[in-house]
Design an enzyme around this catalytic site. Structure first.
Site, mmCIF file in Angstrom:
data_model
loop_
_atom_site.group_PDB
_atom_site.id
_atom_site.type_symbol
_atom_site.label_atom_id
_atom_site.label_comp_id
_atom_site.label_asym_id
_atom_site.label_seq_id
_atom_site.Cartn_x
_atom_site.Cartn_y
_atom_site.Cartn_z
ATOM 1 N N GLU A 8 0.510 -1.172 0.071
ATOM 2 C CA GLU A 8 0.412 0.187 0.302
ATOM 3 C C GLU A 8 0.938 1.512 -0.024
ATOM 4 O O GLU A 8 0.708 2.032 -0.860
ATOM 5 C CB GLU A 8 -0.921 -0.032 1.125
ATOM 6 C CG GLU A 8 -1.643 1.152 0.918
ATOM 7 C CD GLU A 8 -3.099 1.065 0.468
ATOM 8 O OE1 GLU A 8 -3.062 -0.061 0.099
ATOM 9 O OE2 GLU A 8 -4.020 1.621 -0.267
ATOM 10 N N ASP A 9 1.820 1.021 1.109
ATOM 11 C CA ASP A 9 2.627 2.229 0.868
ATOM 12 C C ASP A 9 4.202 2.618 0.577
ATOM 13 O O ASP A 9 4.836 4.056 1.056
ATOM 14 C CB ASP A 9 3.017 2.548 2.209
ATOM 15 C CG ASP A 9 1.394 3.019 3.340
ATOM 16 O OD1 ASP A 9 0.663 3.016 2.127
ATOM 17 O OD2 ASP A 9 1.118 3.213 4.448
ATOM 18 N N ASP A 58 -22.696 -8.319 36.525
ATOM 19 C CA ASP A 58 -21.698 -8.974 36.268
ATOM 20 C C ASP A 58 -20.678 -8.144 36.075
ATOM 21 O O ASP A 58 -19.301 -8.729 35.412
ATOM 22 C CB ASP A 58 -21.745 -9.727 34.870
ATOM 23 C CG ASP A 58 -22.282 -8.993 34.230
ATOM 24 O OD1 ASP A 58 -22.290 -8.376 34.264
ATOM 25 O OD2 ASP A 58 -22.240 -9.577 32.540
#
Ligand code: MN
Length: 731
Positions: free
Chosen positions: A81-82, A266
């Site tokens: 991607e980069d 709880d």
């Protein structure tokens, strides 16, 4: 390698060594070096070197117990991607498998999630397909998102909110569905911290405030339990833990279910982990003997695992001091699955074997969603079903024989019937819950005994309306396939066409409303369970039109001579009427209500009622073609009447004006507006003025979804610093 880089690499190797598994250290080292080199010179928004991000993602992947290829792919996940490197480069250097993983993660990164349902659906679909291909892609993507959320403070504020919302709506539910609890909880907590910082701080505060006291109580209880179990079960291996509920979990109960912090049982739990399932049940019995159990709080996720394969026994009991707390009992194996979910599959082994049954089970739901979705053309429908399938809580109900059926919250009798067996679903004619006849749209609650009533009568089958009543994919898919198989669609279409042609030929001219009501009456008289059944019978020739038309004509003549609005008279009081369909019609008590077939309104739709001649009120969507745009211009405007869904308010009804009195300090108005924004409350108008004694009054008009919602808006507003009273001043 520079010194820092080298230290980081050693840290990763040490983390891997601690896992005690077999790794391909060569591959990981090569990927680490490639990652550092490829991202050289790039910086994150926080000004750190870029490689710090994939490095941290790889540490998460190691801690989840994933294999060498996943670790390498996580280091390389942003390279394509980069940087200038391509998937082919990765393939050449690291082989096909790693390249496929990197390619998968890159493709998901390019998906553009948006709040628009249409796009969300498309993106989700692609993500599910990716999951179906290699689930490791999603686990890497989750780790990537987790590290981005941990470092989100460097982002601009609007971006923080957008990413947080996407995390909460898409990524956390997927982590939940894959059973990777620590990742799911951390994603949710980080998201809520940025979406609703005031509430987050409040809950954090409440937890801190009670911490010492609670820890002391829990430790005392734990000691008592240990003593007792050592005495009763000598030699059994048992481990004890305490657990605090996640902030997001508490947030949901407080602000969505409207509970007070101290009403949540709880928040604190004691976890007892042992070797065998038999001992789990033994211990449960001993716990119920030691402490008084709170009714309806026992859940057996061992015999009925959650859809994400989670198994455990949960029970809530009262301590001697009267403080309720939860006990969770499970085996070590179940505990491991509860912590790592699908990632547990890679622990202790490398690679995937094709016929691993557990993995198959885990992936089955993805296929189910993908299989059923092309049957529905509406994309928002897909998002709705996925959201239901990913929903947080489950309900458990039992058959009269005691079999437990696990369903998502909101599931109806129809879902229950099809969950037992398709043959039960298609032959269903009604249902009893705890011995009482209920409507098939009845929503199942935990603990109910549901008895599905069936018929053996030939030709009986589900009604098309059930598609709107069922909420699970499973039931919907089974209903659809029944229709397909039985070719009922064609029968109904043919039947409808023939019947309407006969009406025209005989000069019978009902309005749509009247025709719908009359058809209901006619179908019932002919002993069909629905109009569709009636049409289908005409279609396949079960009814001869020549036989029934004379009666139809006679009915028409009778009806058209009676012109007055019969039986139902609106009463001008504020009482509203409830019906089994969950619709409230304003100003009318005890009337028959039915949902019209032309637009099949669903809970949540804006709706309006029409007073039919003698057949109660039919409910339409406000934007249905049969509803006049402007009621005042309608032929008989008095017959249109306001209606809304039970449990949720008609929007106009809950436009409320609040008068907030406060000390006139700087920023109080901003805090009020922030509170509304954080709770997603639409604000219609605001007016602020200073009054005597250094005080100020803010009058604000907002839309609330329900009375409960309004109460929580008021209580949140009251907590703003300086505010001393909040009153509702209209309606
Ligand atoms: Mn990344």
């Amino acid at each position: 390698m520079s010194i820092n880089v080298k230290q980081n690499y050693e840290e990763l190797v040490e983390l891997m060594s601690k896992q005690g598994e077999k790794y391909d250290f060569e591959l990981v080292k090569k990927a680490f070096e490639f990652c550092v080199k490829a991202h050289e010179g790039q910086k994150r928004v926080s000004h750190e070197d870029y490689y710090i991000h994939p490095f941290n993602v790889s540490k998460i992947i190691v801690s989840l117990g994933m294999d060498s290829q996943s670790i390498a792919a996580s280091l390389l996940h942003d390279v394509v991607e980069d940087t200038e490197f391509s998937v082919d480069d990765i393939k050449r250097e690291f082989g096909e498998d790693v390249a496929l993983l990197v390619d998968g993660v890159t493709k998901i990164a390019r998906l553009n999630f948006s709040t628009k349902e249409q796009q969300q659906a498309e993106s989700l679909r692609k993500m599910l397909i990716a999951m179906g291909q290699d689930i490791r892609v999603i686990i890497i993507k989750l780790a990537d998102r987790l590290h981005n959320m941990r470092t989100i403070d460097a982002m601009p504020e609007q971006k923080q909110r957008d990413i947080s919302l996407e995390t909460l709506e898409i990524y956390a539910p997927i982590a939940h569905r894959l059973g990777i609890r620590p990742v799911k909880e951390e994603l949710e907590d980080l998201a809520i911290k940025h979406l609703d910082p005031i509430a987050y701080a409040e809950i954090e505060d409440s937890l801190l405030h009670r911490k010492n006291h609670r820890e002391q109580i829990l430790n005392e209880i734990k000691e008592k339990i240990r003593e007792r179990l050592e005495e009763v079960l000598p030699g059994v291996k048992i481990s004890y833990q305490s657990r605090v509920k996640s902030i997001h979990g508490i947030y949901r109960k407080m602000y969505i279910q409207g509970r007070d912090f101290d009403e949540i049982y709880d928040i604190y739990a004691i976890r007892i982990i042992t070797d065998s399932v038999a001992d789990c049940y033994n211990i449960l019995g001993i716990m119920h003997d030691m402490f008084r159990p709170i009714p309806n709080r026992f859940k057996d996720y061992i015999s009925t695992p959650k859809p994400n394969m989670y198994q455990s026994l949960h029970t809530t009991v009262l301590s001697r001091a009267g403080i309720p707390f939860e006990i969770q009992i499970r085996t070590f194996e179940m505990h491991h699955t509860a912590e790592f979910g699908i990632a547990a599959h890679w622990k202790y082994k490398e690679g995937i074997t094709d016929n691993d049954k557990k993995l198959e089970n885990r992936l089955a739901w993805i296929r189910e969603i993908l299989d059923t979705q092309d049957a529905s053309t509406d994309a928002s429908e897909i998002v709705r079903t996925i959201k239901v399938d990913l929903a947080e809580e489950d309900v458990f109900a039992v058959t009269p024989k005691g079999d437990v059926i696990n369903l998502p919250v909101g599931a109806t009798v129809v879902d229950f019937a099809f969950a037992i067996h398709t043959a039960v679903g298609v032959r269903m004619v009604g249902a009893k819950v705890d011995g009482k006849i209920v409507s098939i749209s009845h929503k199942i609650k935990t603990g109910e005994v549901v008895d599905i009533l069936t018929t053996n009568q030939a030709g009986h089958g589900p009604s098309r309306d059930w598609l709107n009543i069922a909420v699970t994919n499973q039931a919907k898919a089974k209903i659809r396939s029944w229709f397909k198989k039985e070719k009922r669609t064609e029968n109904i279409a043919t039947g409808k066409f023939e019947f309407e042609r006969e009406l025209k030929r005989n000069g019978i001219n009902y309005s749509d409303e009247e025709l719908e009501a009359y058809l209901e009456e006619l179908a019932t008289r002919q002993r069909f369970s629905s109009v569709d059944e009636f049409y289908a019978a005409i279609g396949y020739g079960g009814i001869l039109l020549s036989k029934i038309m004379p009666r139809v004509k006679e009915d028409y003549n009778k009806k058209s001579s009676a012109t007055k609005v019969a039986e139902i008279t609106p009463i001008n009081n504020s009482k509203a009427s409830k019906s089994t369909d969950g619709v409230i019609v304003e100003g009318i008590d005890n009337c028959l209500i039915k949902l019209s077939k032309c637009c099949t309104p669903l809970p949540g739709d804006e709706i309006i009622g029409f007073i039919t001649r003698g057949h109660g009120v039919s409910i339409h969507k406000r934007d249905c073609n049969n509803v006049p745009k402007n009621i005042a211009d309608a032929q008989e405007p008095d017959r249109w009447i306001a209606a809304h869904w039970d449990g949720e308010a008609h929007s106009e009804n809950f436009i409320s004006t609040l008068q907030i009195s406060s000390i006139a300090r700087d920023g109080v108005l901003l805090d009020v507006m922030n509170t509304m924004y954080n709770m997603r409350v639409p604000v219609h108008s605001v007016n602020a003025r200073e009054v005597k004694n250094g005080n100020c009054v803010i009058v604000i008009t907002v839309s609330a979804e329900s009375v409960e919602h309004l109460k929580s808006i008021i209580s949140r507003t009251e907590k703003i610093h300086g505010v001393f009273s909040v009153e509702r001043i209209n309606q």
